[in-house]
Design a protein around this motif. Structure first.
Motif, short mmCIF file in Angstrom:
data_model
loop_
_atom_site.label_atom_id
_atom_site.label_comp_id
_atom_site.label_asym_id
_atom_site.label_seq_id
_atom_site.Cartn_x
_atom_site.Cartn_y
_atom_site.Cartn_z
N UNK A 50 0.80 -1.21 0.00
CA UNK A 50 0.00 0.00 0.00
C UNK A 50 0.84 1.26 0.00
N UNK A 51 2.16 1.11 0.03
CA UNK A 51 2.99 2.31 -0.04
C UNK A 51 2.83 2.95 -1.41
N UNK A 52 3.14 4.22 -1.50
CA UNK A 52 3.00 4.94 -2.76
C UNK A 52 4.26 4.78 -3.60
N UNK A 53 4.13 5.11 -4.88
CA UNK A 53 5.29 5.08 -5.77
C UNK A 53 6.36 6.04 -5.25
N UNK A 54 5.94 7.19 -4.73
CA UNK A 54 6.89 8.17 -4.19
C UNK A 54 7.64 7.57 -3.00
N UNK A 55 6.93 6.92 -2.11
CA UNK A 55 7.57 6.30 -0.94
C UNK A 55 8.55 5.22 -1.37
N UNK A 56 8.16 4.44 -2.36
CA UNK A 56 9.04 3.39 -2.88
C UNK A 56 10.30 4.01 -3.46
N UNK A 57 10.13 5.06 -4.24
CA UNK A 57 11.25 5.76 -4.85
C UNK A 57 12.21 6.28 -3.77
N UNK A 58 11.66 6.87 -2.72
CA UNK A 58 12.47 7.40 -1.62
C UNK A 58 13.19 6.27 -0.89
N UNK A 59 12.49 5.19 -0.60
CA UNK A 59 13.08 4.06 0.11
C UNK A 59 14.24 3.43 -0.65
N UNK A 60 14.11 3.38 -1.98
CA UNK A 60 15.12 2.72 -2.80
C UNK A 60 16.19 3.68 -3.32
N UNK A 61 16.02 4.98 -3.02
CA UNK A 61 16.96 6.01 -3.48
C UNK A 61 17.11 6.03 -4.99
N UNK A 62 15.97 5.92 -5.69
CA UNK A 62 15.96 5.99 -7.16
C UNK A 62 14.91 7.00 -7.60
N UNK A 63 14.98 7.39 -8.85
CA UNK A 63 14.03 8.38 -9.36
C UNK A 63 12.65 7.77 -9.56
N UNK A 64 11.64 8.64 -9.55
CA UNK A 64 10.27 8.18 -9.79
C UNK A 64 10.15 7.58 -11.19
N UNK A 65 10.89 8.13 -12.15
CA UNK A 65 10.86 7.60 -13.50
C UNK A 65 11.38 6.17 -13.56
N UNK A 66 12.45 5.92 -12.84
CA UNK A 66 13.02 4.58 -12.80
C UNK A 66 12.04 3.61 -12.13
N UNK A 67 11.41 4.05 -11.06
CA UNK A 67 10.43 3.23 -10.37
C UNK A 67 9.28 2.90 -11.31
N UNK A 68 8.81 3.87 -12.06
CA UNK A 68 7.68 3.63 -12.98
C UNK A 68 8.03 2.58 -14.02
#
Length: 139
Positions: A50-68
């Motif tokens: 249930x975490x957000x894409x932004x939270x995932x991006x922050x946790x993994x220290x990667x860009x939102x684009x990379x996460x997408x």
């Protein structure tokens, strides 16, 4: 010594150890059609569905684009799904994703434990404490 400072030598050794452990870990991931980044994403989502894409991006220290991009791949493989909630997209594992995590996490944990077997349990705890201290100082 090589004339390099102890902090530089420690960092170089840390990088070398990480590269060796990561190489073997990548082979394990490959058996499940994953790589390091997608495994990291599945692990994070599994730990906090249930975490957000932004939270995932922050946790993994990667860009939102990379996460997408990586999420698209995981969605195509039927491992995760995104659920729109207001302006955020929340992330969840599918049943197939949960099953994969139940399989691969114990394998991965056993692999890491094997790689650190040169250290006693006390030394492993000490290493963790020291790395946390360095990590915290970098914030």
């Amino acid at each position: 010594m090589s004339g390099r400072s102890v902090p530089v030598l420690a960092w170089l050794r840390l990088v070398r150890v990480m590269q060796k452990i990561s190489a073997g870990g990548e082979l394990l991931m490959k058996q499940h059609n994953l790589n390091g980044p997608t495994f990291g994403m599945l692990s994070e989502i599994s730990a906090d569905e249930g975490l957000t894409q932004q939270e995932l991006s922050t946790n993994l220290l990667v860009t939102k684009g990379n996460v997408s991009q990586l999420l698209e791949r995981l969605e195509q493989n039927g491992l995760v799904y995104r659920q729109q909630e207001g302006t955020a997209k929340r992330l969840f594992l599918t049943e197939k994703g949960r099953e994969l995590v139940r399989t691969i996490l114990p394998e991965h944990d056993a692999y890491i434990a094997k790689q650190l077997r040169a250290l006693t349990p006390e030394e492993q705890t000490q290493l963790l404490t020291l790395l946390r201290k360095v990590d915290k100082s970098l914030d």
